[in-house]
Write an enzyme that holds these catalytic residues in place. Structure first.
Site, PDB file in Angstrom:
ATOM      1  CB  SER A 576      -0.986   0.121   1.257  1.00 44.30           C
ATOM      2  OG  SER A 576      -1.393   1.260   1.347  1.00 44.30           O
ATOM      3  CE1 TYR A 589      -4.102  -1.975   5.422  1.00 43.44           C
ATOM      4  CE2 TYR A 589      -3.321   0.145   4.739  1.00 43.44           C
ATOM      5  CZ  TYR A 589      -3.883  -0.951   4.401  1.00 43.44           C
ATOM      6  OH  TYR A 589      -3.892  -1.471   2.986  1.00 43.44           O
TER       7      TYR A 589
END
Length: 698
Positions: A576, A589
């Site tokens: 990501s 995350y």
């Protein structure tokens, strides 16, 4: 009352047939499809069927007889109007006036085009005159196991008479072509009133006035042969000389096969990468565990359709079913000489039998590989081809069993087999086949593939020719995803990437289904958006387990297989932008994504010597169609940015340089760039985010 059959499937549905009315072509196609649905009658691509109708000649407006027949390269089980050829029957028969004998066979195939009635016809096959020179309205040419057993038995003609008396004709082996059509015509003229003809070492011709009559005639002839063989087997008792070795239990067979397949795949891929298939059916085990295996297997198959797909003979492994195969180096020491000898034997077969104009020698590796006590492997260019090769060899096993029970099995002489395998017309057919897709011959495993980004990646890989093993934690969602693909494209395994045993079972499924693995895509994920204070240890652990530990274990177990194969490979991590960019409420995350990215760089540095490339795709803002946005993550990000949840897609688009909404398919294109285009790239990252300046890696 309809007749019942014990050895073939009666599939004629009167209602379906009635719905087709008097459309004889439609009825012929219906008959073809239900015949092709029974592998005991004919296998994929094997045999051909036809019908003759009266049509208006578009040039003279006169009634003419037209023959509709399966075209070259088709399959009767899936045959439709696009797969047939329509020819003027009279013109086809008039070719007898210009036929110059056996040396003229190849030229005759070109002349079939001068007989075309339907301009949308598929290319006529070499078997076209076999149908055209017979007078019957509906004709089946099939390769039933029972009939080939009769055709391949010693004293085949005598046995044919014993079974059917004067009601069946018999023609000795001859390569398909115009002259064989003349021989069928002569056989009928010499034996008026027969219901069919047995072709020595080849198959069966049957016919009828209607499509149903033809269908019933075919089934009845096959049933009679099957009953005769069943009686002979009961008389003989032991089949294939009886059992020589005992099979391992089912689960042990599959476990051993899964361990061995990557090694076999690597050896069978010495010239071209191959896809694998494994079977341990009762039919296979009875044959491969028998006393007669070493006598029968080297003889090769009899029917041309069999050896065209299986090669002339299989390779029998010199491994004991009970021995340990965990030591890769030791197992390779045993296997490599066997493969080398097989390749040498094949090249000698080619050199001995070749003609001045023969095509170049083809891949000399075995297609069928036998492991007594365990099962049978096949390797070919794609899953359909390797599965069909396995099915054809099972047909050959059935033929051997029947022929041995009747009298004695005979195979085609090597020169006859070579002349079929390296026929210039067969070579031309191979050259007409579509070019292989970029990812053909490659096997991928995708985690989180039941939906969202993972499903889009699997879709793209399949579209580009790869076989894909879909994994996900939910069985129901996984099976729903599988239904969106065609047969032979994918396999599926329920897999929790946080559990080592679950990952091992997923890879076992990949090996059993396709032979090994070439591409690993870790797409399984979840997202938790919380501040430092609100992030719990449970949140932290699950992010680390799914994203980081999952990637580590997928790579560790997958690389073990890749190294066994010796064919290199690709590992793609779906990370990501958040692993590069610092943002609010994202400590768990973002940290996990950063760990994924650096793990990829570390693995790239370690595995380059094995030609295993490791790269990263960084998505950002994939909201539409992405599973992680279905929960609290979307609400958390909307709160962090001060916008409504429904406005997130446009918010994310407005903040990237291209102002584009990013879809799961865009991430899939990033994966394909690495595995299908950038074959000399490793340790790299592709950002698929519309352009985020603060995420630029350089």
């Amino acid at each position: 009352m309809e007749k019942t059959f014990q050895h073939v499937n009666y599939l004629w549905d009167k209602k379906k047939a009635a719905d087709l009315g008097d459309d004889q072509v439609a009825l012929f196609l219906y008959r073809s499809n239900i015949l092709g649905a029974d592998l005991r009658i004919t296998n994929y691509g094997g045999g051909n069927t036809s019908c003759k109708t009266i049509e208006k000649d578009p040039l003279t407006n006169e009634d003419v007889e037209v023959m509709w027949v399966k075209g070259s390269g088709g399959d009767i089980g899936t045959l439709d109007r696009d797969g047939i050829a329509g020819l003027y029957t009279e013109r086809l028969r008039n070719l007898k006036n210009v036929y110059g004998g056996l040396e003229d066979e190849d030229r005759m195939v070109g002349l079939f085009n001068h007989c075309i009635y339907d301009l949308n016809s598929k290319a006529p096959s070499i078997d076209t005159p076999l149908h055209g020179l017979l007078p019957f309205k509906h004709i089946d040419h099939l390769h039933p196991d029972a009939l080939i057993a009769v055709a391949a038995a010693k004293d085949s003609e005598k046995i044919t008479r014993e079974i059917w008396g004067d009601s069946m004709g018999w023609v000795p082996w001859q390569r398909p072509g115009f002259d064989l059509g003349l021989q069928l015509e002569k056989c009928l003229a010499d034996n008026p009133g027969i219901r069919g003809i047995v072709l020595g070492s080849h198959g069966l011709f049957t016919w009828g006035e209607t499509s149903y009559d033809c269908y019933m005639n075919s089934l009845e002839v096959i049933e009679t042969a099957s009953e005769y063989i069943e009686h002979k087997i009961k008389e003989k008792g032991d089949v294939f000389g009886g059992q020589k070795i005992k099979s391992l239990p089912s689960e042990e067979r599959k476990e051993k096969a899964a361990k061995l397949m990557p090694l076999l795949r690597g050896l069978a891929s010495s010239e071209n990468k191959m896809i694998g298939h494994f079977t341990d059916s009762d039919t296979v085990l009875q044959y491969i565990n028998s006393h007669d295996l070493e006598r029968l297997a080297p003889m090769g198959t009899s029917c041309p359709d069999h050896f065209l797909r299986t090669k002339i003979k299989p390779l029998i492994l010199n491994l004991d079913a009970s021995e340990d195969i965990d030591d890769t180096e030791e197992v390779l020491k045993k296997l490599e000489p066997s493969f080398a000898q097989y390749r040498q034997d094949y090249k000698e077969y080619y050199e001995k039998c070749k003609h001045n104009n023969s095509p170049a020698v083809r891949d000399p590796n075995p297609v069928i590989i036998i492991y007594p006590g365990v099962g049978m492997f096949s390797f070919a260019k794609n899953k359909q081809t390797t599965r069909v090769a396995s099915e054809f060899y099972i047909n050959a096993i059935n033929v051997m069993r029947g022929a041995e029970a009747i009298s004695e099995y005979t195979s085609l002489p090597r020169q006859e087999a070579f002349d079929i395998e390296y026929w210039l017309l067969e070579e031309a057919k191979l050259k007409r086949m579509p070019a292989e897709k970029p990812l053909s011959r490659r096997v991928a495993i995708v985690t989180g593939a039941a939906g969202g980004i993972g499903k889009a990646i699997a879709d793209k890989l399949v579209k580009e020719g790869a076989n894909v093993v879909l994994t996900d934690v939910t069985e129901e969602a996984l099976q729903k995803a599988v239904k969106t693909y065609k047969k032979d494209q994918v396999s599926a395994a329920v897999c929790d990437v946080t559990i080592e045993d679950s990952i091992e079972k997923a890879y076992q499924q990949a090996c059993l289904a396709f032979g090994g693995i070439d591409i690993i895509v870790h797409s399984a994920g979840l997202a938790i958006s919380k501040s430092l204070e609100d992030t719990t240890l449970k949140d932290w652990d699950i992010l680390q387990d799914v994203l980081v530990k999952g990637q580590f274990m997928m790579a560790q177990k997958g690389v073990e297989i890749m190294k066994k194969q010796g064919l290199g490979g690709d590992i793609i991590s779906i990370a990501s932008k958040n692993g590069l960019v610092s943002g609010p409420n994202n400590v768990g995350y973002g940290t996990a994504k950063a760990a994924q990215q650096h793990m990829s760089r570390l693995l790239a540095a370690e595995l380059g010597g094995n030609h295993i490339r490791v790269n990263t795709v960084n998505p950002d803002g994939v909201i539409v169609g992405s599973k992680i946005w279905e929960g609290e993550w979307a609400e958390g990000r909307a709160k962090a940015y001060g916008v409504a949840v429904e406005d997130l897609p446009r918010y994310y688009a407005n903040r990237n340089l291209l102002q584009e909404i990013i879809f799961p398919e865009d991430i899939a294109n990033g994966v394909f760039a690495f595995v299908g285009v950038l074959d000399k790239s490793t340790g790299n990252t592709i950002n698929v985010d519309g352009g985020m300046a603060n995420a630029f890696v350089r």
